[in-house]
Scaffold this motif. Sequence first.
Motif, PDB file in Angstrom:
ATOM      1  N   ALA A  21      14.735  67.200  23.107  1.00 39.45           N
ATOM      2  CA  ALA A  21      15.825  66.960  21.941  1.00 39.45           C
ATOM      3  C   ALA A  21      15.652  65.471  21.381  1.00 39.45           C
ATOM      4  O   ALA A  21      16.082  65.272  20.389  1.00 39.45           O
ATOM      5  CB  ALA A  21      17.330  67.173  22.704  1.00 39.45           C
ATOM      6  N   GLN A  51      14.203  69.823  28.077  1.00 41.36           N
ATOM      7  CA  GLN A  51      15.118  70.206  27.119  1.00 41.36           C
ATOM      8  C   GLN A  51      15.445  68.601  26.308  1.00 41.36           C
ATOM      9  O   GLN A  51      15.460  68.438  25.476  1.00 41.36           O
ATOM     10  CB  GLN A  51      16.207  70.909  27.163  1.00 41.36           C
ATOM     11  CG  GLN A  51      15.618  72.500  27.324  1.00 41.36           C
ATOM     12  CD  GLN A  51      16.858  73.473  27.554  1.00 41.36           C
ATOM     13  OE1 GLN A  51      16.587  74.520  27.722  1.00 41.36           O
ATOM     14  NE2 GLN A  51      18.108  72.852  28.093  1.00 41.36           N
ATOM     15  N   TYR A  94      15.375  64.730  17.564  1.00 40.92           N
ATOM     16  CA  TYR A  94      16.188  63.734  16.907  1.00 40.92           C
ATOM     17  C   TYR A  94      15.657  62.561  16.254  1.00 40.92           C
ATOM     18  O   TYR A  94      15.801  62.196  15.010  1.00 40.92           O
ATOM     19  CB  TYR A  94      17.361  63.202  17.799  1.00 40.92           C
ATOM     20  CG  TYR A  94      18.219  62.235  17.445  1.00 40.92           C
ATOM     21  CD1 TYR A  94      19.390  62.689  16.769  1.00 40.92           C
ATOM     22  CD2 TYR A  94      17.788  60.901  17.495  1.00 40.92           C
ATOM     23  CE1 TYR A  94      20.191  61.766  16.358  1.00 40.92           C
ATOM     24  CE2 TYR A  94      18.857  59.840  16.889  1.00 40.92           C
ATOM     25  CZ  TYR A  94      19.891  60.191  16.380  1.00 40.92           C
ATOM     26  OH  TYR A  94      20.938  59.253  15.913  1.00 40.92           O
ATOM     27  N   MET A 131      19.516  69.423  20.164  1.00 40.97           N
ATOM     28  CA  MET A 131      19.430  70.025  21.439  1.00 40.97           C
ATOM     29  C   MET A 131      19.863  71.262  21.347  1.00 40.97           C
ATOM     30  O   MET A 131      19.037  72.166  21.926  1.00 40.97           O
ATOM     31  CB  MET A 131      20.549  69.322  22.110  1.00 40.97           C
ATOM     32  CG  MET A 131      20.756  69.961  23.620  1.00 40.97           C
ATOM     33  SD  MET A 131      19.292  69.755  24.742  1.00 40.97           S
ATOM     34  CE  MET A 131      19.463  68.438  25.269  1.00 40.97           C
TER      35      MET A 131
END
Length: 226
Positions: free
Chosen positions: A210, A206, A214, A109
């Motif tokens: 993220a 976002q 990840y 993030m």
Amino acid sequence: MSIPSPDVADDELRAADGRVPGRRGRATRQRLLERTAEMLRSTSYRDLKVVDIARGAGTSPATFYQYFPEVESAILVLAEEMSQVGSARLSGVVRDGNWKGRAAYDTAMAVVEEVMAFWEEHRAVLRVVDLATDEGDQRFRKIRVALLNGLTNALAEVIEAAAKTGRHPADLDPMATAGVLVSMLAHVAAHRYGFEFWGIRTDDLQRSMARIVYTTVTGQRPPAGT
């Protein structure tokens, strides 16, 4: 932007007539760059006029031409400065982050937020870089590559480390994977207002990115609740 420090190479500051400007000259050059950057926020770079930049900087067109042969040269300097700062800043978030366990999601993030913030801060210059690159201008293309190269390499290093633990297929190319992620991040950051026009909130953009970062980097499912 700040006035370049004394250790900046003289060749980078050399005036159009070959002379290296003194302290006052450097300050004038910096005012011209700052005014150029300000005008780019509201004016197409093709519509920028030397006389308007000079007037806004409190000097004359003749003085502008002492430092830059045309407006595009000033924009190139802005783009090069932006690229150098951005490459270190964006790659630093990746390399300084914790990519283990739940903390890896927070790092993912942080990478997304930093890319979005950087694009917002430098949107006017980046818009010119992208346009000129699409038009085949190799000078701006090199600047764009330099900006994104640090982030791509940093992500590739983390992906390669995860691959050694068996979390990725053996034939995975870390650089190719990192390149795809960086392309996604840069494209979404550049077009965030288009997404907002469609009703997609930036927070949701976002979060989605993220989760993708990840999973792609770590080879694991995102933590519950993310």
